[in-house]
Design a protein around this motif. Structure first.
Motif, PDB file in Angstrom:
ATOM      1  N   PRO A 105      55.262  50.296  33.684  1.00  0.00           N
ATOM      2  CA  PRO A 105      54.661  49.863  34.952  1.00  0.00           C
ATOM      3  C   PRO A 105      54.641  48.342  35.083  1.00  0.00           C
ATOM      4  O   PRO A 105      54.443  47.627  34.105  1.00  0.00           O
ATOM      5  N   GLU A 106      54.870  47.866  36.292  1.00  0.00           N
ATOM      6  CA  GLU A 106      54.806  46.441  36.575  1.00  0.00           C
ATOM      7  C   GLU A 106      53.483  46.159  37.264  1.00  0.00           C
ATOM      8  O   GLU A 106      53.135  46.825  38.236  1.00  0.00           O
ATOM      9  N   ILE A 107      52.754  45.196  36.753  1.00  0.00           N
ATOM     10  CA  ILE A 107      51.453  44.843  37.318  1.00  0.00           C
ATOM     11  C   ILE A 107      51.586  43.490  38.002  1.00  0.00           C
ATOM     12  O   ILE A 107      52.062  42.526  37.397  1.00  0.00           O
ATOM     13  N   ARG A 108      51.158  43.446  39.249  1.00  0.00           N
ATOM     14  CA  ARG A 108      51.196  42.194  40.007  1.00  0.00           C
ATOM     15  C   ARG A 108      49.780  41.864  40.465  1.00  0.00           C
ATOM     16  O   ARG A 108      49.109  42.672  41.096  1.00  0.00           O
ATOM     17  N   LEU A 109      49.350  40.659  40.116  1.00  0.00           N
ATOM     18  CA  LEU A 109      48.020  40.206  40.493  1.00  0.00           C
ATOM     19  C   LEU A 109      48.089  39.443  41.811  1.00  0.00           C
ATOM     20  O   LEU A 109      49.053  38.725  42.076  1.00  0.00           O
ATOM     21  N   SER A 110      47.039  39.577  42.589  1.00  0.00           N
ATOM     22  CA  SER A 110      46.939  38.790  43.815  1.00  0.00           C
ATOM     23  C   SER A 110      46.616  37.348  43.427  1.00  0.00           C
ATOM     24  O   SER A 110      46.195  37.074  42.292  1.00  0.00           O
ATOM     25  N   PRO A 111      46.793  36.409  44.335  1.00  0.00           N
ATOM     26  CA  PRO A 111      46.455  35.015  44.003  1.00  0.00           C
ATOM     27  C   PRO A 111      44.999  34.848  43.548  1.00  0.00           C
ATOM     28  O   PRO A 111      44.717  34.088  42.637  1.00  0.00           O
ATOM     29  N   ARG A 112      44.088  35.584  44.149  1.00  0.00           N
ATOM     30  CA  ARG A 112      42.676  35.508  43.755  1.00  0.00           C
ATOM     31  C   ARG A 112      42.472  36.054  42.337  1.00  0.00           C
ATOM     32  O   ARG A 112      41.755  35.463  41.526  1.00  0.00           O
ATOM     33  N   GLU A 113      43.095  37.190  42.036  1.00  0.00           N
ATOM     34  CA  GLU A 113      42.975  37.771  40.695  1.00  0.00           C
ATOM     35  C   GLU A 113      43.593  36.849  39.642  1.00  0.00           C
ATOM     36  O   GLU A 113      43.069  36.718  38.536  1.00  0.00           O
ATOM     37  N   TRP A 114      44.708  36.216  39.998  1.00  0.00           N
ATOM     38  CA  TRP A 114      45.349  35.284  39.079  1.00  0.00           C
ATOM     39  C   TRP A 114      44.425  34.090  38.820  1.00  0.00           C
ATOM     40  O   TRP A 114      44.315  33.609  37.703  1.00  0.00           O
ATOM     41  N   LYS A 115      43.741  33.598  39.856  1.00  0.00           N
ATOM     42  CA  LYS A 115      42.815  32.477  39.706  1.00  0.00           C
ATOM     43  C   LYS A 115      41.647  32.868  38.799  1.00  0.00           C
ATOM     44  O   LYS A 115      41.243  32.089  37.937  1.00  0.00           O
ATOM     45  N   VAL A 116      41.117  34.082  38.981  1.00  0.00           N
ATOM     46  CA  VAL A 116      40.032  34.568  38.123  1.00  0.00           C
ATOM     47  C   VAL A 116      40.512  34.653  36.678  1.00  0.00           C
ATOM     48  O   VAL A 116      39.813  34.235  35.744  1.00  0.00           O
ATOM     49  N   PHE A 117      41.707  35.181  36.478  1.00  0.00           N
ATOM     50  CA  PHE A 117      42.285  35.267  35.134  1.00  0.00           C
ATOM     51  C   PHE A 117      42.395  33.884  34.502  1.00  0.00           C
ATOM     52  O   PHE A 117      42.062  33.695  33.337  1.00  0.00           O
ATOM     53  N   GLN A 118      42.839  32.907  35.279  1.00  0.00           N
ATOM     54  CA  GLN A 118      42.987  31.543  34.775  1.00  0.00           C
ATOM     55  C   GLN A 118      41.641  30.911  34.425  1.00  0.00           C
ATOM     56  O   GLN A 118      41.575  30.016  33.585  1.00  0.00           O
ATOM     57  N   MET A 119      40.569  31.352  35.050  1.00  0.00           N
ATOM     58  CA  MET A 119      39.246  30.818  34.728  1.00  0.00           C
ATOM     59  C   MET A 119      38.602  31.567  33.562  1.00  0.00           C
ATOM     60  O   MET A 119      37.869  30.978  32.778  1.00  0.00           O
ATOM     61  N   VAL A 120      38.890  32.847  33.433  1.00  0.00           N
ATOM     62  CA  VAL A 120      38.264  33.663  32.390  1.00  0.00           C
ATOM     63  C   VAL A 120      38.904  33.404  31.022  1.00  0.00           C
ATOM     64  O   VAL A 120      38.205  33.364  30.006  1.00  0.00           O
ATOM     65  N   MET A 121      40.200  33.220  30.967  1.00  0.00           N
ATOM     66  CA  MET A 121      40.884  33.036  29.675  1.00  0.00           C
ATOM     67  C   MET A 121      40.376  31.829  28.885  1.00  0.00           C
ATOM     68  O   MET A 121      40.124  31.949  27.683  1.00  0.00           O
ATOM     69  N   PRO A 122      40.194  30.666  29.486  1.00  0.00           N
ATOM     70  CA  PRO A 122      39.628  29.554  28.704  1.00  0.00           C
ATOM     71  C   PRO A 122      38.225  29.870  28.185  1.00  0.00           C
ATOM     72  O   PRO A 122      37.869  29.473  27.074  1.00  0.00           O
ATOM     73  N   ALA A 123      37.448  30.603  28.962  1.00  0.00           N
ATOM     74  CA  ALA A 123      36.107  30.987  28.503  1.00  0.00           C
ATOM     75  C   ALA A 123      36.201  31.916  27.300  1.00  0.00           C
ATOM     76  O   ALA A 123      35.440  31.772  26.329  1.00  0.00           O
ATOM     77  N   ILE A 124      37.136  32.852  27.330  1.00  0.00           N
ATOM     78  CA  ILE A 124      37.338  33.759  26.198  1.00  0.00           C
ATOM     79  C   ILE A 124      37.789  32.972  24.969  1.00  0.00           C
ATOM     80  O   ILE A 124      37.302  33.210  23.852  1.00  0.00           O
ATOM     81  N   LEU A 125      38.713  32.019  25.152  1.00  0.00           N
ATOM     82  CA  LEU A 125      39.155  31.179  24.039  1.00  0.00           C
ATOM     83  C   LEU A 125      37.998  30.370  23.457  1.00  0.00           C
ATOM     84  O   LEU A 125      37.874  30.235  22.240  1.00  0.00           O
ATOM     85  N   LEU A 126      37.139  29.852  24.320  1.00  0.00           N
ATOM     86  CA  LEU A 126      35.995  29.071  23.871  1.00  0.00           C
ATOM     87  C   LEU A 126      35.013  29.929  23.078  1.00  0.00           C
ATOM     88  O   LEU A 126      34.533  29.505  22.019  1.00  0.00           O
ATOM     89  N   VAL A 127      34.724  31.134  23.549  1.00  0.00           N
ATOM     90  CA  VAL A 127      33.824  32.039  22.830  1.00  0.00           C
ATOM     91  C   VAL A 127      34.426  32.414  21.471  1.00  0.00           C
ATOM     92  O   VAL A 127      33.721  32.440  20.452  1.00  0.00           O
ATOM     93  N   ASN A 128      35.720  32.694  21.439  1.00  0.00           N
ATOM     94  CA  ASN A 128      36.379  33.028  20.179  1.00  0.00           C
ATOM     95  C   ASN A 128      36.302  31.849  19.209  1.00  0.00           C
ATOM     96  O   ASN A 128      35.998  32.024  18.029  1.00  0.00           O
TER      97      ASN A 128
END
Length: 143
Positions: A105-128
């Motif tokens: 399956p191919e998953i395509r994120l909307s621009p808003r979902e991509w922006k949320v992903f870009q904000m959440v990943m640094p937070a996950i890296l920081l917690v780790n």
């Protein structure tokens, strides 16, 4: 998020390449003691300062995951354990795709979902990283 299911095929794609890389990486982690064979292997920052870097524990996490010691892998680096699991999952998906022509399956994120992903990943890296620092420098806080 939109999910598209392409027709059955055996064309190599991103997931297949990640699966092949994951297969090689997990086999190396399982059968070759890289940290013992390479004399300069290790974290220079941690050796010089006592503080871990962002990648500290990734070799141990991969090694322990490849030996099915999931708890030990999680202790070494939680995000590294998640990455090893995703690589193992990519290996399974790649085998199913290339052997049985199961579509990926191919998953395509909307621009808003991509922006949320870009904000959440640094937070996950920081917690780790915070976990790795506490585990390394202040293990008594994890009781």
């Amino acid at each position: 998020m939109k999910v598209f299911l392409p027709p059955r095929n055996r064309r190599l794609g991103t997931v297949d390449y990640l699966g092949l890389i994951g297969l090689v990486g997990l086999l190396v982690a399982r059968y070759i003691p890289v940290a013992k064979l390479i004399p300069f292997w290790g974290c220079v920052l941690r050796e010089r300062t006592g503080w871990p870097c962002l990648g500290c524990g990734l070799t141990r996490a991969a090694d322990r995951f490849a030996h099915f010691n999931f708890e030990g892998a999680w202790e070494a680096n939680p995000l590294g354990t998640v990455a090893a699991f995703l690589f193992a999952l990519a290996v399974v998906v790649t085998v199913l795709h290339l052997v049985f022509a199961v579509p990926i399956p191919e998953i395509r994120l909307s621009p808003r979902e991509w922006k949320v992903f870009q904000m959440v990943m640094p937070a996950i890296l920081l917690v780790n990283y915070a976990y790795v620092v506490v585990k390394t420098r202040f293990p008594h806080l994890l009781l």
